[in-house]
Design a protein around this motif. Structure first.
Motif, short mmCIF file in Angstrom:
data_model
loop_
_atom_site.label_atom_id
_atom_site.label_comp_id
_atom_site.label_asym_id
_atom_site.label_seq_id
_atom_site.Cartn_x
_atom_site.Cartn_y
_atom_site.Cartn_z
N THR A 56 60.19 43.16 -12.08
CA THR A 56 59.65 42.13 -13.02
C THR A 56 57.63 42.46 -13.40
O THR A 56 57.33 42.97 -12.67
CB THR A 56 58.79 41.01 -11.33
N TRP A 71 51.67 43.22 -20.72
CA TRP A 71 52.35 42.84 -19.43
C TRP A 71 52.33 44.34 -18.56
O TRP A 71 52.49 45.05 -18.61
CB TRP A 71 54.04 42.80 -19.56
N PRO A 154 58.67 43.12 -21.22
CA PRO A 154 59.19 42.47 -22.26
C PRO A 154 58.38 43.22 -23.36
O PRO A 154 57.09 42.95 -23.59
CB PRO A 154 58.91 41.00 -21.02
N ALA A 156 58.52 39.76 -25.33
CA ALA A 156 58.06 39.02 -25.34
C ALA A 156 56.22 38.55 -25.38
O ALA A 156 55.53 39.45 -24.85
CB ALA A 156 58.61 37.49 -24.17
N CYS A 158 52.16 38.78 -24.94
CA CYS A 158 51.50 38.51 -23.85
C CYS A 158 50.20 37.80 -24.19
O CYS A 158 49.29 38.91 -24.73
CB CYS A 158 51.88 39.05 -22.74
N HIS A 162 49.62 32.71 -21.94
CA HIS A 162 50.90 33.54 -21.43
C HIS A 162 50.39 33.47 -19.70
O HIS A 162 50.56 34.20 -18.50
CB HIS A 162 51.09 33.99 -21.61
N SER A 165 51.95 34.31 -15.87
CA SER A 165 53.85 34.23 -16.63
C SER A 165 54.52 35.44 -15.77
O SER A 165 53.62 36.35 -16.12
CB SER A 165 54.21 33.41 -18.06
N LYS A 166 55.45 35.76 -15.63
CA LYS A 166 56.43 36.91 -15.18
C LYS A 166 57.78 36.16 -16.17
O LYS A 166 58.43 36.07 -16.40
CB LYS A 166 56.56 36.36 -13.37
N GLN A 167 58.17 37.42 -16.19
CA GLN A 167 59.08 37.87 -16.44
C GLN A 167 60.06 39.09 -16.18
O GLN A 167 59.56 39.69 -15.26
CB GLN A 167 59.25 38.58 -18.26
#
Length: 181
Positions: A56, A71, A154, A156, A158, A162, A165-167
């Motif tokens: 995570t 992240w 990720p 995605a 950041c 964001h 938010s978690k990925q």
């Protein structure tokens, strides 16, 4: 000449088969690893596992640059299996914890990392803290993370929108557990 009892013969055959099977198993060799993540001499491999699961990450402001974001590694959640595929424990955190199915567990402090190729989390060497419990994890001195696949932060975005938010990203790695020889 006396014939040995059947149980003695069966035990001798079983022992011979076990020894020949062990002789054919590949022995972990750390010589191909970067020096930074090699376990010091005077230790022996106690257990080899394959960890498969997810890591995570959370989008957070950079430590020294509040207007920049990245992240950040939060923790793993992986199943540990032996080389035959049998589940033998789990790896989770924070804090990073390796726990055997017998209930014994260790946490550890990172000593070093080394690149493991694009798209893969780095190799890692950690020094184990004293174990909790007296099972498989008792006496573990070091743990290596090698043969990594995936697990990087990720792709995605950041950004400020964001934050929080978690990925989760999938990964796999071999965890080699060492004890003093």
């Amino acid at each position: 000449m006396q014939t040995p009892p059947t149980t003695v013969v069966a035990a001798a055959i079983a022992t011979a088969l076990l020894l020949s099977a062990c002789a054919g198993m590949p022995k972990f060799d750390q010589q191909g690893l970067p020096a930074a993540v090699q376990v010091p001499t005077g230790h022996r491999v106690a257990m080899e596992t394959v960890g498969a699961g997810e890591i995570t990450y959370e989008c957070k402001a950079k430590k020294d640059a509040a207007d920049q974001f990245e992240w950040t590694f939060i923790g793993p959640d992986a199943l540990l299996s032996d080389r035959s595929g049998k589940a033998v424990g789990k790896y989770f955190g924070p804090p990073a914890t390796w726990q055997s199915n017998d209930g014994s567990k260790v946490t550890a402090t990172q000593l070093a990392v080394a690149p493991a190729g694009a798209g893969n989390i780095p190799y890692q060497l950690v020094k184990a803290n004293p174990s909790v419990g007296s099972g498989e994890m008792f006496g573990i001195s070091h743990i290596q993370r090698v043969a990594t696949k995936g697990g990087v932060a990720p792709a995605a975005p950041c950004a400020a929108a964001h934050v929080g938010s978690k990925q989760k990203v999938q990964y796999q790695a071999d965890y080699i557990f060492w004890k003093a020889a």
